[in-house]
Structure formats: structure tokens, C-alpha cells
Design an enzyme around this catalytic site. Sequence first.
Site, PDB file in Angstrom:
ATOM      1  N   GLU A 192     149.579  52.480 -24.098  1.00 41.54           N
ATOM      2  CA  GLU A 192     150.405  52.796 -23.014  1.00 41.54           C
ATOM      3  C   GLU A 192     151.855  52.995 -23.115  1.00 41.54           C
ATOM      4  OE1 GLU A 192     146.809  50.409 -22.287  1.00 41.54           O
ATOM      5  OE2 GLU A 192     148.566  50.392 -23.650  1.00 41.54           O
ATOM      6  N   HIS A 217     144.346  49.756 -29.319  1.00 45.65           N
ATOM      7  CA  HIS A 217     144.184  50.012 -27.919  1.00 45.65           C
ATOM      8  C   HIS A 217     142.813  50.325 -27.415  1.00 45.65           C
ATOM      9  CE1 HIS A 217     145.009  52.066 -24.073  1.00 45.65           C
ATOM     10  NE2 HIS A 217     143.975  52.915 -24.177  1.00 45.65           N
ATOM     11  N   HIS A 253     150.116  45.618 -17.828  1.00 45.30           N
ATOM     12  CA  HIS A 253     149.123  44.770 -17.779  1.00 45.30           C
ATOM     13  C   HIS A 253     149.050  43.730 -18.851  1.00 45.30           C
ATOM     14  CE1 HIS A 253     147.553  47.643 -20.484  1.00 45.30           C
ATOM     15  NE2 HIS A 253     146.540  46.766 -20.995  1.00 45.30           N
ATOM     16  N   GLU A 271     150.857  40.855 -24.045  1.00 42.95           N
ATOM     17  CA  GLU A 271     150.497  41.171 -25.366  1.00 42.95           C
ATOM     18  C   GLU A 271     151.658  41.131 -26.367  1.00 42.95           C
ATOM     19  OE1 GLU A 271     148.398  45.038 -25.018  1.00 42.95           O
ATOM     20  OE2 GLU A 271     147.656  44.052 -23.124  1.00 42.95           O
TER      21      GLU A 271
END
Length: 275
Positions: A10, A60, A115, A134
Site C-alpha cells: 500500500e 502483502h 488499515h 503494522e
Amino acid sequence: MRIYITADMEGVTGLVDADDVQPGGRDYERGRAMMAEDVNAAVRGAVAAGASSVLVNDAHGPMRNLLPEALHPAARLVRGRPKPMGMLEGLTGEYNAVVCVGYHSRAGVHGVLSHSFFGHEIEDMWLDGRPVGEIGLAQATAAALGVPVVALTGDDTACEEAADWDGGIVTVPVKYARDRFAAELRPTAEARREIEEAVTRALAAVPEPRPAPREATLAVRWQSSSVAETLLGIPGVTATDSRTVRVSGGLPALYRQFGVWMRVAAALTNQPPYC
């Protein structure tokens, strides 16, 4: 010098939308090529700094985004899932430094594609009472192994989040968030040149790894109360409300248990874990 690169998608140069980062998306193939170029820039920086070994973990989504033939020949690749340690699979105290490529900000932050690990299913997370995503969990886990996170690339909000966890991390903002699915993009050549230079600079003076496992408490609020209720069947997991569970333990083992939580949630919600 052994370098570990964990690569998300991302926060990669030029990518702003789900269609850029999800398999089947109309621009996914272009997105995975862009991801490879950001990773390769980091690998070049590591090699220039004198790295004798570089391990890249495709971190990912399906974890099959990087094509082996597109990767810099100096790097080895960890690809596919499930992995016991997920986004940090293969990281041990034998490595000298961690580089995070293409990372994004945590859930609730006004960042590009923000997110925390599991798409819309995780509403919020806390490590020892501090909001975490994360980036923070990776930094804390790597630190417990004695390996510093020395560099991170992503949008400006991801870079700010990394600096909050460790002010010594060299950050490279490759884009600037305008909204969750919009950004002001830096020219690709400029961004990749800075990634390479930043990694080389960050690796100029890295201390010897010193493993330091520590006790911590991780709490996660899920969208689904069913997920929270099911996780209570794991010894040590307790509830703070109908959708929030917590557990205490040592890092990095806590990171591995969180991966089990995500697999449980994936089975209950019939959707794959998403990072």
C-alpha cells in the site's frame, strides 16, 4: 552485514487504490511491478552499504506479489503463505537491520490505504495500551529480536508513524496523503533514488544485534463479536468487551500468536487475512 527487507504494497510509489494492490484489480499487475522497483531500490542501497546477504519477505496480502525474476539478483525471496511469522517471516537475531518497504499507517489514520493487518475486520489495536498497527508491531518485534528497523518507505503518514515508534528510523515519503484513496505522488525516479540513498545512509552505522525479548500486552478490537468470542478459546486470551480481546506474553512469540488470531478471523469471516 545481513539485511532483512519486509515489503508491503500500500505504501509503494504511485499506488493509491485497492485496484492497485489487490489481485484481480485492474491495475494490480502494474502495482506489483511498481512494488518490485521500490524493493529493488532498497536492495541496491543495501548492497552499496556493504550487505553480504539480503532477504526479502513478500509481506502483502497473498504474499505472492513479487515475481522472482523481477527481483534484484543480490536478494533472496520469501514468498507465499501461510507463514508462522507473517510479515516478519525469516527474521532472526542473526540479521543486522530491518528495512520496511511500502508500509502504510494504522487503522483510523487519514493515510493512503490505511488499515491494520486485516482489512475492515480489525477496528483498532493496542500494544501496552498504545495504538499500534503494522509499523509499530513490526518495530517492537524486531527490537525484541535485537534487530533495529533502520529505514521505512511509504506515504507521509506511515513515515510519521514510524518516527513516533523510533526517531532513529530513516524514512522516505514516496507520496503525500490527500485522502484514504488519493495522494500527491513524487516522481517515480526521484522516489526510488531517495529510497536507495536512504537505505545506504541508514546502514552506515548499525549496532550489533542484541536480542531482548520483552513482555507485552496486545489488544485487538474486531468488527465481529464472533471473532472475539472464538478467540477466548485460546489459553491466556481475555475479553475487555464483546469485540475486544487481549493477551499478554513475550515478543516475538506474541507476534506469532497474533498471526493465529488472524487465521481464526479469516475462517470465521470467510475472507483472507490482509496486510
